[in-house]
Write an enzyme that holds these catalytic residues in place. Structure first.
Site, mmCIF file in Angstrom:
data_model
loop_
_atom_site.group_PDB
_atom_site.id
_atom_site.type_symbol
_atom_site.label_atom_id
_atom_site.label_comp_id
_atom_site.label_asym_id
_atom_site.label_seq_id
_atom_site.Cartn_x
_atom_site.Cartn_y
_atom_site.Cartn_z
ATOM 1 N N HIS A 90 -6.093 35.647 -10.618
ATOM 2 C CA HIS A 90 -5.633 34.302 -10.990
ATOM 3 C C HIS A 90 -6.481 33.230 -10.301
ATOM 4 O O HIS A 90 -6.999 32.309 -10.950
ATOM 5 C CB HIS A 90 -4.153 34.149 -10.612
ATOM 6 C CG HIS A 90 -3.571 32.821 -10.955
ATOM 7 N ND1 HIS A 90 -2.777 32.612 -12.060
ATOM 8 C CD2 HIS A 90 -3.653 31.605 -10.342
ATOM 9 C CE1 HIS A 90 -2.415 31.354 -12.111
ATOM 10 N NE2 HIS A 90 -2.926 30.724 -11.069
ATOM 11 N N GLU A 91 -6.628 33.350 -8.980
ATOM 12 C CA GLU A 91 -7.409 32.356 -8.248
ATOM 13 C C GLU A 91 -8.894 32.473 -8.577
ATOM 14 O O GLU A 91 -9.608 31.466 -8.609
ATOM 15 C CB GLU A 91 -7.183 32.522 -6.740
ATOM 16 C CG GLU A 91 -5.731 32.355 -6.300
ATOM 17 C CD GLU A 91 -5.145 31.012 -6.674
ATOM 18 O OE1 GLU A 91 -5.920 30.036 -6.808
ATOM 19 O OE2 GLU A 91 -3.913 30.930 -6.848
ATOM 20 N N GLY A 129 0.819 -1.208 0.000
ATOM 21 C CA GLY A 129 0.000 0.000 0.000
ATOM 22 C C GLY A 129 0.848 1.250 0.000
ATOM 23 O O GLY A 129 2.052 1.201 0.281
ATOM 24 N N PRO A 130 0.252 2.389 -0.311
ATOM 25 C CA PRO A 130 0.989 3.657 -0.304
ATOM 26 C C PRO A 130 1.473 3.996 1.105
ATOM 27 O O PRO A 130 0.998 3.431 2.099
ATOM 28 C CB PRO A 130 -0.049 4.675 -0.800
ATOM 29 C CG PRO A 130 -1.142 3.877 -1.423
ATOM 30 C CD PRO A 130 -1.157 2.560 -0.723
ATOM 31 N N PRO A 131 2.416 4.911 1.224
ATOM 32 C CA PRO A 131 2.883 5.318 2.554
ATOM 33 C C PRO A 131 1.754 5.921 3.379
ATOM 34 O O PRO A 131 0.911 6.659 2.874
ATOM 35 C CB PRO A 131 3.966 6.369 2.241
ATOM 36 C CG PRO A 131 4.388 6.086 0.842
ATOM 37 C CD PRO A 131 3.189 5.558 0.143
ATOM 38 N N GLY A 132 1.752 5.587 4.666
ATOM 39 C CA GLY A 132 0.786 6.180 5.585
ATOM 40 C C GLY A 132 -0.549 5.484 5.659
ATOM 41 O O GLY A 132 -1.468 5.987 6.307
ATOM 42 N N THR A 133 -0.686 4.310 5.029
ATOM 43 C CA THR A 133 -1.979 3.625 5.042
ATOM 44 C C THR A 133 -2.122 2.650 6.206
ATOM 45 O O THR A 133 -3.157 1.989 6.305
ATOM 46 C CB THR A 133 -2.200 2.882 3.719
ATOM 47 O OG1 THR A 133 -1.061 2.073 3.421
ATOM 48 C CG2 THR A 133 -2.413 3.873 2.583
ATOM 49 N N ASP A 177 0.667 25.484 -12.893
ATOM 50 C CA ASP A 177 -0.552 25.093 -13.606
ATOM 51 C C ASP A 177 -0.222 24.569 -15.001
ATOM 52 O O ASP A 177 -0.779 23.557 -15.443
ATOM 53 C CB ASP A 177 -1.502 26.289 -13.716
ATOM 54 C CG ASP A 177 -1.978 26.776 -12.360
ATOM 55 O OD1 ASP A 177 -2.061 25.933 -11.447
ATOM 56 O OD2 ASP A 177 -2.260 27.970 -12.216
#
EC number: 3.4.24.-
Length: 652
Positions: A425-426, A203-207, A501
């Site tokens: 921009h935002e 699994g991914p890290p932190g799971t 972006d």
């Protein structure tokens, strides 16, 4: 270990004290004697009537000569076997003319005199012994290189159980059988079931791979050996294999038990072809692991649990049945999993009554268990910083922004033009995301700098998403380009704020063409092959498996997708320039807006995507209303309706 340390320190202090006493005795005793005098000088001074008395100490060959009218004291050292009375007669002096006093020697004086000669010898002996002990310790360390560095957790430690693990229900069910086997092995032996040798957590890290393995040991109540894959290999040849043997020997002596190897890909990578003739110590360590896992007796209740986030690079021999019989996949939790994890991590923490954990879980898609734990901890730190007794909604939602984008940098001073450019921009991102049906709803927009970002726009999906469609990707590309387009329309120039972006849009467009087969011109083909170099590991380089003409067409398709997204964003902003100005003005005034404040600027509801397919495949919120639905319409696929407020653009 601590007792030996105290003994070693005490030994060093004893040597230092002895040395100090020796120095003191030498200087003090030497200072008391004063200046020396010869026998001729003493005889001349006595005849001249300058000497007041002679002071002798029994057992000593030194005589203190004290002079009349002064405090001067001089020391005479007698030759061996010479009496003071005979010496005076030799110079023609009657001993009766001189006051000769004899004192008994002090016991401490004898001791100090002895120490004067003995202490330097003791000091040298102590230094030699200390150096020998240090050398012996170095030899022991050299011999312990082959010993395992595994940390052992026994039942007397605070245990972790399955109640402390949430969001991975399927993985807990798989590992529950491991607990049953460790508790009741005879139940499985009666049915002829083979002992499971190992379980691989992927699994991914932190799971929660490490936490889940400790929960298995806590539920079973057995010793737990924990070691990292990188701790096997050292600079010396053979150390890794020796540590593997020692680890499994300890495990067999403490059976039933669990051996947990974290990040096993550090030693379990696929073995190469031996190019270059070098001796790979890591491969020898892996070979020893393979032998040890295959050499368990059927009666040995030792289970190996390994964790990795790179299962693709592991050696096939390590993954075959008989070694790691099971592979348990732990993915990032869904909405219900995140809610359960938040309940676990907020257990015992004072929360305010208005905290809604379900809403918090809904706003954290893609968060792993470690991310959620960090979120709750950051919220607790923020509450303590504000001298609060409870954790409120404000701290929790601010913690989300801290985890996602980093802490605020309100102290950074920027010009009014840069602030206005950031706001537009935002606002461009937020407006295009709001107007595109297939884009995710806007949750929050801010022009407050966080981390390395000057501002950010957060969009959240309405539900957990495991697949992406082409229209969703196209909408996301348009949202990426919206900030640049807004700057260009308002200020007639673009800034470096759109660099990230553009990079993300280009990467996504290229993946749509080369990986996902979403190009009508090139069709459903995958371009580019991962080069698997035998001695460096997998996926090191990517090799082109297509011609230059196809590469040119790929570039053209990527450009077409980016241009299409650019034109889409530009048309939306031109059609709603008044909304763009309102959002930017509010951002300059308030600095941060949530989704409800942005939605309040619009009179019409947010456009919804028109989904094509059987009604059962559509979310309930997106099924057409009876007024717009046509029951007699065929169920085959129909062209999607054009995006509102967007004029069709010809493909470039």
């Amino acid at each position: 270990m601590s007792d030996n340390k105290w003994l070693r320190n005490g030994f060093v202090w004893m040597i230092l004290i002895i040395a100090a006493i020796a120095v003191w005795v030498t200087f003090v005793q030497g200072g008391r004697g004063g200046a020396t005098i010869t026998t001729q000088e003493m005889a001349a001074d006595i005849k001249a009537g300058k000497v007041e008395r002679l002071v002798m100490t029994s057992g000593s060959d030194e005589i203190q000569v004290q002079y009349i009218g002064t405090n001067e004291v001089r020391t005479l050292r007698l030759p061996p076997n010479v009496d003071i009375f005979e010496l005076l007669k030799t110079f023609g002096i009657d001993p009766q003319q001189v006051d000769i006093q004899t004192h008994r020697a002090s016991q401490w004086g004898n001791v100090l005199g002895t120490l004067t000669f003995l202490l330097p010898t003791l000091f040298l002996i102590g230094v030699i012994i200390f150096m020998m002990r240090q050398a012996q310790g170095t030899n022991n360390q050299a011999l312990s290189f082959g010993k395992s560095r595994a940390r052992v957790f026994t039942s007397n430690r605070p245990t972790v159980t399955f109640d402390d693990v949430a969001g991975v229900d399927e993985a807990k069910e798989e590992l529950q059988e491991i607990v049953e086997f460790l508790k009741y092995p005879e139940k499985f032996a009666a049915l002829g079931a083979r002992i499971p040798r190992g379980v691989l957590l992927v699994g991914p890290p932190g799971t929660g791979k490490t936490l889940l393995s400790r929960a298995v040991a806590g539920e079973a109540g057995v010793p737990f050996f924990s070691i990292s894959g990188s701790e096997f290999v050292e600079m010396f040849v053979g150390v890794g294999a020796s540590r593997v043997r020692d680890l499994f020997d300890q495990a067999k002596r403490n059976a039933p038990c669990i051996v947990f190897i974290d990040e096993i890909d550090a030693v379990g990578r696929q073995r190469g072809a031996g190019l270059g003739g070098s001796h790979d110590e890591r491969e020898q360590t892996l070979n020893q692991i393979l032998v040890e896992m295959d050499g368990f007796d059927s009666s040995t209740n030792v289970i190996v649990i390994a964790a990795t986030n790179r299962p693709d690079v592991l050696d096939p021999a390590l993954l075959r049945p008989g070694r790691f019989d099971r592979q348990v996949v732990l993915d990032r939790p869904d909405l219900h999993g995140r809610l359960a994890i938040l309940k676990v991590h907020t257990r015992g923490k004072p929360l305010e009554s208005d905290v809604d954990l379900e809403d918090l879980a809904r706003q954290t898609p893609g968060f792993s268990g470690a991310d959620l734990e960090n979120l709750v901890n950051e919220a607790a730190i923020l509450a303590a910083r504000r001298n609060k007794k409870t954790i409120g909604r404000r701290e929790l939602y601010e913690a989300i922004d801290r985890v996602v984008a980093g802490p605020e940098r309100k102290s950074r001073r920027i010009s009014e033009r840069e602030k206005l450019m950031t706001a537009y921009h935002e606002a461009g991102h937020a407006l295009v995301a709001r107007m595109l049906p297939h884009a995710d709803p806007v949750h929050k927009v801010s022009i407050v700098a966080r981390g390395m970002m000057g501002g950010y726009t957060r969009v959240l999906p309405e539900e957990d998403r495991f697949f992406w469609t082409k229209k969703q990707f196209e909408a996301q590309l348009a949202v990426f380009m919206a900030g640049l387009v807004a700057e260009e329309l308002v200020f007639q120039e673009v800034s470096t704020g759109a660099a990230n972006d553009i990079e993300r849009a280009t990467t996504l467009a290229r993946r749509m063409v080369t990986e996902f087969g979403m190009s009508e011109r090139l069709g459903p083909l995958a371009f580019g092959r991962k080069e698997e170099l035998v001695f460096l590991g997998r996926e090191i380089a990517e090799q082109r498996n297509y011609s230059d003409q196809v590469a040119y067409e790929i570039d053209q398709e990527v450009r077409r997708l980016i241009d299409q997204a650019y034109q889409t964003a530009k048309q939306i902003l031109l059609d709603h320039m008044d909304k763009l100005e309102k959002i930017a003005t509010l951002l300059v005034e308030k600095e941060t807006l949530d989704g409800h404040e942005i939605e309040a600027l619009f009179d019409e509801p947010r456009p919804r995507p028109e989904l094509v397919g059987p009604p059962l495949t559509r979310p309930a919120a997106l099924i057409a209303t009876p007024e717009t639905a046509r029951p007699d319409s065929p169920s085959e696929a129909r062209p999607a309706a054009p995006v509102p407020h967007i004029k069709p653009q010809p493909a470039s």
